[in-house]
Design an enzyme around this catalytic site. Structure first.
Site, PDB file in Angstrom:
ATOM      1  N   HIS A 109      11.642  -2.708   2.489  1.00 25.93           N
ATOM      2  CA  HIS A 109      11.716  -1.254   2.575  1.00 25.93           C
ATOM      3  C   HIS A 109      13.000  -0.843   3.291  1.00 25.93           C
ATOM      4  CE1 HIS A 109      10.846   2.545   4.951  1.00 25.93           C
ATOM      5  NE2 HIS A 109      10.890   2.953   3.692  1.00 25.93           N
ATOM      6  N   SER A 110      13.765   0.064   2.698  1.00 23.61           N
ATOM      7  CA  SER A 110      14.976   0.614   3.313  1.00 23.61           C
ATOM      8  C   SER A 110      15.943  -0.512   3.672  1.00 23.61           C
ATOM      9  CB  SER A 110      14.586   1.463   4.533  1.00 23.61           C
ATOM     10  OG  SER A 110      15.696   2.171   5.041  1.00 23.61           O
ATOM     11  N   MET A 111      16.276  -0.692   4.953  1.00 18.16           N
ATOM     12  CA  MET A 111      17.150  -1.797   5.329  1.00 18.16           C
ATOM     13  C   MET A 111      16.584  -3.128   4.859  1.00 18.16           C
ATOM     14  SD  MET A 111      18.292  -3.136   9.144  1.00 18.16           S
ATOM     15  CE  MET A 111      16.695  -3.903   9.444  1.00 18.16           C
ATOM     16  N   LEU A 133      12.026  -1.051  -1.954  1.00 14.69           N
ATOM     17  CA  LEU A 133      11.513   0.305  -1.775  1.00 14.69           C
ATOM     18  C   LEU A 133      12.506   1.127  -0.957  1.00 14.69           C
ATOM     19  CD1 LEU A 133       7.881  -0.711  -0.716  1.00 14.69           C
ATOM     20  CD2 LEU A 133       8.664  -0.132  -3.020  1.00 14.69           C
TER      21      LEU A 133
END
Length: 212
Positions: A109-111, A133
């Protein structure tokens, strides 16, 4: 009240040079289940995936949710050492090595999504799939000659060296040091070695002919 999924969750700690890495390992049948590693976003931690486990976790799946360095229950880096993708990739690799996994999927997710893609490019033979994501993925062209698998191999060598338990494995005579350097760096001359090792090695006090 504890959830049904939480009955199959335990904390895993991995020793690293700057302290420890923490990981929540979810799953009833870890040995035989399909394996996933989950990577959280910046300033989040492994708890980000707790709600997902209620729906995602089955008897056929196990999920290792890592706390990146400096996040959650994992140790922070020493002052003056910046956080970087390389440090975070090494953290993922440390957990994978401890778990002994050779085939697995990554959820990021993200990073964590960005690190998931980068990790998969370093270890393409091991990663079955990546779920990214909310990640800003920089387009990277993967070719057979791309440097990422080479980085993965070098990282494994570095981590194996760091796992050396005894300093005696790093103690050598002057001639042994010279042989190792000249064999490793092909264009290094003996005079170059003598100049560099004046500052690149230290003589052990109790062993005047032994160097580190």
């Amino acid at each position: 009240m504890a959830s049904s999924a939480s009955r199959f969750c335990k904390e895993i700690l991995t020793k690293v040079g700057y302290g420890k890495l923490s990981c929540k390992l979810w799953g009833e049948n870890v040995r035989s289940a399909e394996k996933f590693i989950a990577l959280h976003g910046w300033l989040d931690n492994a708890g980000s995936f707790d709600p997902l486990m209620e729906k995602f976790l089955t008897k056929e799946r196990c999920v290792a949710c890592l706390d990146f360095p400096g996040h959650g229950l994992s140790s922070h880096l020493p002052p003056g050492i910046p956080y970087s993708p390389a440090i975070e990739i090494q953290g993922v690799r440390s957990i994978i090595k401890q778990l002994g996994w050779t085939k697995y999927n990554i959820i990021g997710h993200s990073m964590g999504a960005m690190r998931a893609v980068l990790y998969a490019m370093c270890y393409p033979e091991e990663v079955t799939s990546v779920v990214a994501l909310d990640g800003v993925i920089i387009p990277l062209k993967f070719t057979p000659g791309a440097p990422y698998p080479a980085f993965g191999r070098q990282l494994d060598k570095y981590m194996k060296y760091c796992d050396t338990d005894s300093d005696t494995d790093r103690e050598h005579t002057w001639e042994e040091l010279k042989d190792r350097w000249l064999s490793a760096v092909k264009d290094l001359r003996e005079d170059d070695f003598n100049i560099l090792m004046r500052r690149g090695s230290r003589q052990l006090g109790q062993c005047p002919h032994t160097y580190q």
